[in-house]
Design a protein around this motif. Structure first.
Motif, PDB file in Angstrom:
ATOM      1  N   GLU A  39       0.870  -1.177   0.000  1.00 49.67           N
ATOM      2  CA  GLU A  39       0.000   0.000   0.000  1.00 49.67           C
ATOM      3  C   GLU A  39       0.909   1.230   0.000  1.00 49.67           C
ATOM      4  O   GLU A  39       1.922   1.257   0.715  1.00 49.67           O
ATOM      5  N   VAL A  40       0.556   2.219  -0.808  1.00 48.79           N
ATOM      6  CA  VAL A  40       1.384   3.427  -0.935  1.00 48.79           C
ATOM      7  C   VAL A  40       0.486   4.656  -0.849  1.00 48.79           C
ATOM      8  O   VAL A  40      -0.535   4.724  -1.548  1.00 48.79           O
ATOM      9  N   TRP A  41       0.871   5.602   0.012  1.00 49.65           N
ATOM     10  CA  TRP A  41       0.109   6.842   0.145  1.00 49.65           C
ATOM     11  C   TRP A  41       0.835   7.957  -0.597  1.00 49.65           C
ATOM     12  O   TRP A  41       2.051   8.114  -0.450  1.00 49.65           O
ATOM     13  N   ILE A  42       0.075   8.711  -1.363  1.00 48.66           N
ATOM     14  CA  ILE A  42       0.635   9.806  -2.172  1.00 48.66           C
ATOM     15  C   ILE A  42       0.129  11.133  -1.610  1.00 48.66           C
ATOM     16  O   ILE A  42      -1.084  11.325  -1.476  1.00 48.66           O
ATOM     17  N   SER A  43       1.059  12.020  -1.259  1.00 48.08           N
ATOM     18  CA  SER A  43       0.643  13.255  -0.586  1.00 48.08           C
ATOM     19  C   SER A  43      -0.091  14.209  -1.535  1.00 48.08           C
ATOM     20  O   SER A  43       0.202  14.277  -2.734  1.00 48.08           O
ATOM     21  N   ARG A  44      -1.050  14.915  -0.945  1.00 45.21           N
ATOM     22  CA  ARG A  44      -1.916  15.827  -1.700  1.00 45.21           C
ATOM     23  C   ARG A  44      -1.092  16.927  -2.378  1.00 45.21           C
ATOM     24  O   ARG A  44      -0.309  17.603  -1.721  1.00 45.21           O
ATOM     25  N   GLY A  45      -1.248  17.057  -3.660  1.00 46.14           N
ATOM     26  CA  GLY A  45      -0.612  18.169  -4.378  1.00 46.14           C
ATOM     27  C   GLY A  45       0.860  17.959  -4.688  1.00 46.14           C
ATOM     28  O   GLY A  45       1.304  18.181  -5.796  1.00 46.14           O
ATOM     29  N   LYS A  46       1.635  17.495  -3.697  1.00 43.01           N
ATOM     30  CA  LYS A  46       3.078  17.311  -3.908  1.00 43.01           C
ATOM     31  C   LYS A  46       3.403  15.953  -4.539  1.00 43.01           C
ATOM     32  O   LYS A  46       4.430  15.774  -5.161  1.00 43.01           O
ATOM     33  N   HIS A  47       2.553  14.954  -4.235  1.00 49.63           N
ATOM     34  CA  HIS A  47       2.679  13.609  -4.813  1.00 49.63           C
ATOM     35  C   HIS A  47       3.904  12.834  -4.352  1.00 49.63           C
ATOM     36  O   HIS A  47       4.417  11.977  -5.078  1.00 49.63           O
ATOM     37  N   ALA A  48       4.405  13.157  -3.150  1.00 48.88           N
ATOM     38  CA  ALA A  48       5.469  12.340  -2.548  1.00 48.88           C
ATOM     39  C   ALA A  48       4.845  11.002  -2.138  1.00 48.88           C
ATOM     40  O   ALA A  48       3.663  10.948  -1.783  1.00 48.88           O
ATOM     41  N   SER A  49       5.643   9.925  -2.198  1.00 46.10           N
ATOM     42  CA  SER A  49       5.112   8.583  -1.912  1.00 46.10           C
ATOM     43  C   SER A  49       5.584   8.099  -0.542  1.00 46.10           C
ATOM     44  O   SER A  49       6.747   8.289  -0.171  1.00 46.10           O
ATOM     45  N   PHE A  50       4.682   7.441   0.192  1.00 50.94           N
ATOM     46  CA  PHE A  50       5.005   6.942   1.529  1.00 50.94           C
ATOM     47  C   PHE A  50       4.488   5.517   1.695  1.00 50.94           C
ATOM     48  O   PHE A  50       3.429   5.158   1.162  1.00 50.94           O
ATOM     49  N   LEU A  51       5.226   4.724   2.506  1.00 51.06           N
ATOM     50  CA  LEU A  51       4.855   3.322   2.722  1.00 51.06           C
ATOM     51  C   LEU A  51       3.858   3.152   3.859  1.00 51.06           C
ATOM     52  O   LEU A  51       3.443   2.031   4.155  1.00 51.06           O
ATOM     53  N   SER A  52       3.482   4.251   4.508  1.00 54.97           N
ATOM     54  CA  SER A  52       2.394   4.203   5.489  1.00 54.97           C
ATOM     55  C   SER A  52       1.785   5.585   5.586  1.00 54.97           C
ATOM     56  O   SER A  52       2.444   6.589   5.272  1.00 54.97           O
ATOM     57  N   GLU A  53       0.544   5.646   6.029  1.00 54.35           N
ATOM     58  CA  GLU A  53      -0.126   6.946   6.173  1.00 54.35           C
ATOM     59  C   GLU A  53       0.569   7.741   7.271  1.00 54.35           C
ATOM     60  O   GLU A  53       0.728   8.955   7.181  1.00 54.35           O
ATOM     61  N   ALA A  54       1.040   7.035   8.312  1.00 53.63           N
ATOM     62  CA  ALA A  54       1.725   7.705   9.420  1.00 53.63           C
ATOM     63  C   ALA A  54       3.026   8.349   8.946  1.00 53.63           C
ATOM     64  O   ALA A  54       3.365   9.460   9.351  1.00 53.63           O
ATOM     65  N   ALA A  55       3.744   7.656   8.060  1.00 50.65           N
ATOM     66  CA  ALA A  55       5.006   8.207   7.550  1.00 50.65           C
ATOM     67  C   ALA A  55       4.750   9.492   6.782  1.00 50.65           C
ATOM     68  O   ALA A  55       5.541  10.433   6.826  1.00 50.65           O
ATOM     69  N   CYS A  56       3.615   9.564   6.108  1.00 49.46           N
ATOM     70  CA  CYS A  56       3.268  10.783   5.365  1.00 49.46           C
ATOM     71  C   CYS A  56       3.073  11.955   6.320  1.00 49.46           C
ATOM     72  O   CYS A  56       3.499  13.071   6.048  1.00 49.46           O
ATOM     73  N   ARG A  57       2.450  11.685   7.485  1.00 49.71           N
ATOM     74  CA  ARG A  57       2.201  12.754   8.462  1.00 49.71           C
ATOM     75  C   ARG A  57       3.498  13.357   8.969  1.00 49.71           C
ATOM     76  O   ARG A  57       3.551  14.515   9.317  1.00 49.71           O
ATOM     77  N   THR A  58       4.549  12.541   9.028  1.00 47.35           N
ATOM     78  CA  THR A  58       5.840  13.079   9.465  1.00 47.35           C
ATOM     79  C   THR A  58       6.726  13.317   8.246  1.00 47.35           C
ATOM     80  O   THR A  58       7.942  13.248   8.326  1.00 47.35           O
ATOM     81  N   GLY A  59       6.109  13.559   7.124  1.00 48.66           N
ATOM     82  CA  GLY A  59       6.839  13.789   5.878  1.00 48.66           C
ATOM     83  C   GLY A  59       7.642  15.069   5.914  1.00 48.66           C
ATOM     84  O   GLY A  59       8.415  15.296   6.826  1.00 48.66           O
ATOM     85  N   CYS A  60       7.440  15.916   4.968  1.00 42.08           N
ATOM     86  CA  CYS A  60       8.240  17.129   4.933  1.00 42.08           C
ATOM     87  C   CYS A  60       7.319  18.318   4.682  1.00 42.08           C
ATOM     88  O   CYS A  60       6.759  18.455   3.608  1.00 42.08           O
ATOM     89  N   GLY A  61       7.177  19.170   5.694  1.00 40.53           N
ATOM     90  CA  GLY A  61       6.384  20.375   5.521  1.00 40.53           C
ATOM     91  C   GLY A  61       4.933  20.102   5.244  1.00 40.53           C
ATOM     92  O   GLY A  61       4.198  19.639   6.105  1.00 40.53           O
ATOM     93  N   SER A  62       4.538  20.312   4.000  1.00 39.87           N
ATOM     94  CA  SER A  62       3.111  20.307   3.688  1.00 39.87           C
ATOM     95  C   SER A  62       2.561  18.938   3.289  1.00 39.87           C
ATOM     96  O   SER A  62       1.436  18.847   2.814  1.00 39.87           O
ATOM     97  N   ASP A  63       3.314  17.860   3.469  1.00 42.83           N
ATOM     98  CA  ASP A  63       2.800  16.548   3.070  1.00 42.83           C
ATOM     99  C   ASP A  63       1.563  16.168   3.881  1.00 42.83           C
ATOM    100  O   ASP A  63       1.578  16.194   5.111  1.00 42.83           O
TER     101      ASP A  63
END
Ligand code: CA
Ligand code: CA
Ligand code: CA
Length: 281
Positions: free
Chosen positions: A148-172
């Motif tokens: 499962e891969v989560w793609i951040s809104r607008g920036k489209h960075a990819s993360f292996l968990s939804e939690a990892a996206c929350r601690t992504g970078c800035g506006s992820d």
């Protein structure tokens, strides 16, 4: 030597139009079997990954229809499968056209079956804000299928968990996501020998061709073998990331520079470095 035997084991039969030693029919089969389950924002400004017009040297988005582009090639010890979600725009604070993002897996053959061993998700790749992550496939329940891969809104960075996206970078942000319906999987071929009219791979309007090399250096694979969690894949500048996260404009400038030439990128790095030196004092 292992690489040589791997090529032998792949067989010499079947069309190989991208001339990488891997039968193209096997490439397509593996792409379909391991395709990730992507989650994208319900209100993404750019709607969905796009299909690009065939045969052009510059990328021209044809339809935002959930097309995913793929690539499979042999490396020492196995195969890499890459999945590219290509967008007509990145809608960060500084919006820019064209956005090439990706996720990849490392496969090895066991008893005649291809099994995923590791997965990598790119996020703000090659910027000081790099949040690329990787994990053993077993940890993601993705040894025999895609993760499962989560793609951040607008920036489209990819993360292996939804939690990892929350601690992504800035506006992820990856909240309010929905499963992406992948409409088709198109093999890009290789940089030197492209397939399916994807000559726009080489365009300098985006940094797609730079992403078509190996994502799993031996050091990363060794680190993953001993790990029970998702780890940073490119932890070159971990200390500066929390500082960078405080300034979205800086992040967006770097992401923007990343779509331009190497010169622009190095200029952006220099700008970021002096920005950091000023703010870290
Ligand atoms: Ca091939
Ligand atoms: Ca290939
Ligand atoms: Ca992006």
């Amino acid at each position: 030597m292992r690489f040589f035997f791997l090529l032998l084991s792949l067989g010499t039969f079947g069309a190989d139009q991208d001339l990488d030693g891997v039968p193209d029919e096997l490439e397509q089969r593996l792409l379909e079997r391991f395709v990730p389950r992507f989650y994208t924002a319900v209100d993404d400004c750019d709607v969905a990954p796009a299909e690009f017009e065939r045969g052009r040297t510059a990328p021209v988005a044809k339809k935002k229809n959930g097309t995913i582009y793929g690539q499979v090639f042999a490396v020492s010890g196995g195969l890499e499968v890459h999945y590219y979600h290509l967008w007509s725009a990145d809608c960060g604070k500084i919006r820019h056209p064209l956005d090439a993002e990706h996720v990849s897996g490392f496969l090895s053959e066991e008893k005649g079956e291809w099994r995923a061993r590791y997965w990598y998700a790119a996020a703000h790749e090659n910027t000081v804000c790099d949040r690329g992550s990787a994990a053993r496939a077993g940890l993601l329940y993705a040894e025999w299928r895609g993760p499962e891969v989560w793609i951040s809104r607008g920036k489209h960075a990819s993360f292996l968990s939804e939690a990892a996206c929350r601690t992504g970078c800035g506006s992820d942000r990856c909240d309010r996501s929905k499963r992406l319906a992948v409409s088709q999987l198109i093999n890009l071929g290789e940089v030197e020998n492209r397939l399916n009219g994807s000559d726009w791979v080489l365009s300098t309007a985006w940094n797609l061709s730079e992403k078509m090399g190996s994502d799993f250096p031996p050091a990363l694979r060794a680190a993953l073998d001993g790990s029970k969690r998702i780890i940073a894949a490119n932890p070159a500048t971990p200390g500066v990331q929390p500082v960078i996260a405080a300034g979205n404009t800086t992040i967006d400038s770097l992401a923007l520079a990343n779509t331009k030439t190497e010169g622009a990128l190095s200029k952006a790095h220099k700008t970021a470095k002096s920005w950091l030196q000023k703010h870290l004092r």
